[in-house]
Design an enzyme around this catalytic site. Structure first.
Site, PDB file in Angstrom:
ATOM      1  N   SER A 192       0.831  -1.196   0.000  1.00 15.46           N
ATOM      2  CA  SER A 192       0.000   0.000   0.000  1.00 15.46           C
ATOM      3  C   SER A 192       0.873   1.257   0.000  1.00 15.46           C
ATOM      4  O   SER A 192       1.723   1.408  -0.867  1.00 15.46           O
ATOM      5  CB  SER A 192      -0.957  -0.038   1.193  1.00 15.46           C
ATOM      6  OG  SER A 192      -1.968   0.933   1.068  1.00 15.46           O
ATOM      7  N   ASP A 474      -8.515  -4.859  -6.115  1.00 13.84           N
ATOM      8  CA  ASP A 474      -8.064  -3.920  -5.088  1.00 13.84           C
ATOM      9  C   ASP A 474      -8.535  -2.517  -5.437  1.00 13.84           C
ATOM     10  O   ASP A 474      -8.260  -2.014  -6.533  1.00 13.84           O
ATOM     11  CB  ASP A 474      -6.530  -3.960  -5.021  1.00 13.84           C
ATOM     12  CG  ASP A 474      -5.962  -3.106  -3.904  1.00 13.84           C
ATOM     13  OD1 ASP A 474      -6.732  -2.432  -3.192  1.00 13.84           O
ATOM     14  OD2 ASP A 474      -4.725  -3.111  -3.744  1.00 13.84           O
TER      15      ASP A 474
END
Length: 585
Positions: A192, A474
């Protein structure tokens, strides 16, 4: 960040993920004590260590004036279960959470798998301005979190921290072994925000970091980011998504056009006295659809909010009989908005809305409003001015908002959703609403300086021995080099030098966690797509380590006695090995 954390392991993905709006961050902060208790079984086996790092690495930059000559104690953890002399350092970047939340990855995570294959030392490094508060805890460079003192919280400074650490660290228990980046290869992994950081570390400090894996790495900073919701619309279960869109659109008609009926809408949820209509819309979102990001292939790590929400929303039965008296009111409001047309005949929106009312009451409203006897505003309204003004170290929620207000953006608005399709969250949630924390906590009223991040490469960042991994489902993939419209898979090589991998069906850095021997039992099995990627990660990192060995650059890798030394015996052979480990061979 945010859905309720259902377990410590779910929090690994929830907290590490780029974090959403401030109300969710506050709920997250309330979970910290429980999280810390849950990781104790790992923390007991891994002592936190501190390393002194300069607060200010850039005395030639006016951005950090007045400059500081101070240092601060940056925390880290190590695990040498698989370490063998001459092995690499496998560094996991802590990202925007306390380092303790990463400790389970020492046991079955991708860094453990790589360390096992390469004889590596596992290290978790906490990010500046993050960590738990308490004696000796956290990595806090300043005495408070005032806007003035947070000027040192930039990605540039964090990148320099990591490089300084790798170049100077002496690990406890290995005081006589040179394990800095000068002596052995360092492989950095992040997911991330930390995934972007890992990519930047490799490009900006290539002489320090031999290789990097950027998993779900958001390398492109973006001010307004409604793409987050588009990914959920495209990859979520379509029955749930279509029903959510229909209800959201109907509620928006009331919230934006037929405003005289807003009290009737709020009454359905026992929230007539919740002052802000945007707080009302935000509560409905994060009680359900906002839980998508917390999903994981491992049920122990996965948040269940999203799946529970969809199961109840699409049920063919009335799951909460106590909502039945409201059926007439629900039907009237839906009819008023035009939702009960032939377009929606395949979905019983009245039933779905009644189940939504019951779900939100059970998961959000009743625990605060009814059990604790608080008012609607005290439970669900935006924080007060006195809250925003607080800047002591206990107000640790300020760290990530400061980063997205100043540099990263990612404001997940509803108003920015495409107009050619129904909304999945209320369009009342606009930039002004999502950026309140910037204005009230930091007095920032201008967009973030995303150029300060995107100058590192953005979508197009590329470097030898830099891997990019993304999940096809995602919500952060549109901020990575795997953004679909870019079609970068057409020109990137995707070989062991620069792996470029997509995990089908995966959400947020699903490759980071794994299982150890004995954990693959019923209901807990690594999906084939994840397993293949993890095996390839081990393969290409092993190849990178072999390249490092063959390069002759790293004196500390010459730690295994080879066939040319078999004639040496006893103390002589021991001294040869010691010399090699110290880089003096």
């Amino acid at each position: 960040m945010q859905p309720t954390l259902l377990s410590l392991l779910a929090s690994l993905h929830l907290v590490s993920a780029i974090q959403p709006p401030i109300l969710s961050l506050l709920r997250l902060q309330q979970s910290i004590h429980n999280e810390y208790t849950a990781v104790n079984k790992y923390a007991r086996n891994h002592q936190a260590h501190n390393f002194s790092i300069p607060v200010d690495h850039f005395h030639n930059s006016s951005a950090y004036e007045p400059h500081s000559d101070a240092s601060y104690a940056n925390r880290y953890f190590i695990d040498d279960t698989h370490y063998s002399p001459g092995g690499p350092v496998i560094l996991y970047l802590g990202g925007e959470t306390a380092a303790e939340n990463r400790l389970p990855l020492f046991h079955g995570g991708i860094i453990q798998k790589i360390a096992n294959a390469t004889g590596g030392l596992q290290v978790i490094l906490e990010h500046r301005y993050y960590g738990y508060r308490g004696a000796g805890e956290g990595s806090w460079p300043t005495r408070d979190l005032s806007t003035h003192n947070m000027r040192f919280l930039t990605t540039e400074q964090a990148l320099a921290d990591t490089a300084f650490f790798a170049q100077n660290i002496v690990f406890p228990g290995y005081e006589d072994v040179n394990l800095t980046a000068k002596a052995v290869p360092w492989i950095v992994y992040g997911g991330s925000y930390a995934g972007a950081q890992a990519a930047f570390q490799r490009k900006l400090y290539p002489d320090v970091f031999w290789g990097a894996i950027s998993s779900s790495g958001v390398t492109e900073a973006i001010y307004e980011y409604p793409q987050y919701w588009q990914m959920i619309q495209e990859h979520g279960p379509q029955g749930c998504i279509r029903t959510t869109e229909a209800i959201t659109e109907a509620f928006d008609v009331i919230l934006m056009n037929k405003t005289e009926r807003i009290p009737d809408l709020k009454d359905l949820f026992d929230l007539r006295n919740l002052t802000s209509n945007q707080d009302f819309a935000s509560l409905l979102l994060f009680s359900g659809i906002g839980g998508w990001q917390a999903r994981n292939w491992d049920p122990v790590m996965s948040g269940t909010t999203f799946d529970d929400y969809c199961k109840e929303l699409t049920s063919s039965e009335l799951l909460y009989p106590d909502t039945l008296p409201q059926a007439g009111k629900v039907n009237d409001l839906l009819a008023l908005t035009g939702a009960l047309t032939t377009e929606h005949t395949t979905v019983n929106l009245t039933l779905a809305t009644l189940n939504l009312i019951g779900f939100v009451n059970r998961t959000e409203i009743s625990p605060c409003l009814h059990r604790k006897g608080k008012t609607a505003d005290s439970c669900f309204a935006s924080p007060s001015a006195s809250f925003w003004a607080r800047d002591d170290l206990e107000a640790s929620y300020r760290s990530w908002p400061y980063q997205y207000c100043t540099q990263w953006g990612y404001l997940q608005t509803g108003s920015g959703q495409a107009t050619n399709r129904k909304p999945i969250l209320s369009r009342t949630l606009d930039l002004e609403f999502e950026s309140r924390v910037c204005k009230y906590a930091f007095n920032i009223t201008i967009p973030p300086d995303t150029d300060a991040i995107n100058k590192y490469g953005g979508f197009n960042i590329s470097y030898p021995r830099l891997a990019h991994i993304a999940g096809s489902a995602d919500p952060w993939t549109p901020a990575t080099p795997w953004k679909e419209e870019l079609k970068q898979w057409e020109w990137r090589k995707n070989d062991t030098s620069e792996p470029f991998l997509l995990i089908e069906g995966a959400v947020h850095h699903w490759d980071s966690n794994g299982l150890v021997e004995g954990e693959e039992r019923e209901g807990r099995k690594v999906p084939e797509a994840v397993r293949r990627v993890q095996e390839y990660e081990v393969e290409f990192v092993s190849d990178w380590i072999e390249q490092a060995r063959e390069s002759g650059r790293f004196g500390g890798m010459k730690g295994v006695v080879d066939e040319a030394e078999v004639e040496l015996t006893g103390q002589d052979q021991k001294q040869v090995v010691l010399n090699r480990l110290m880089g003096d061979w």
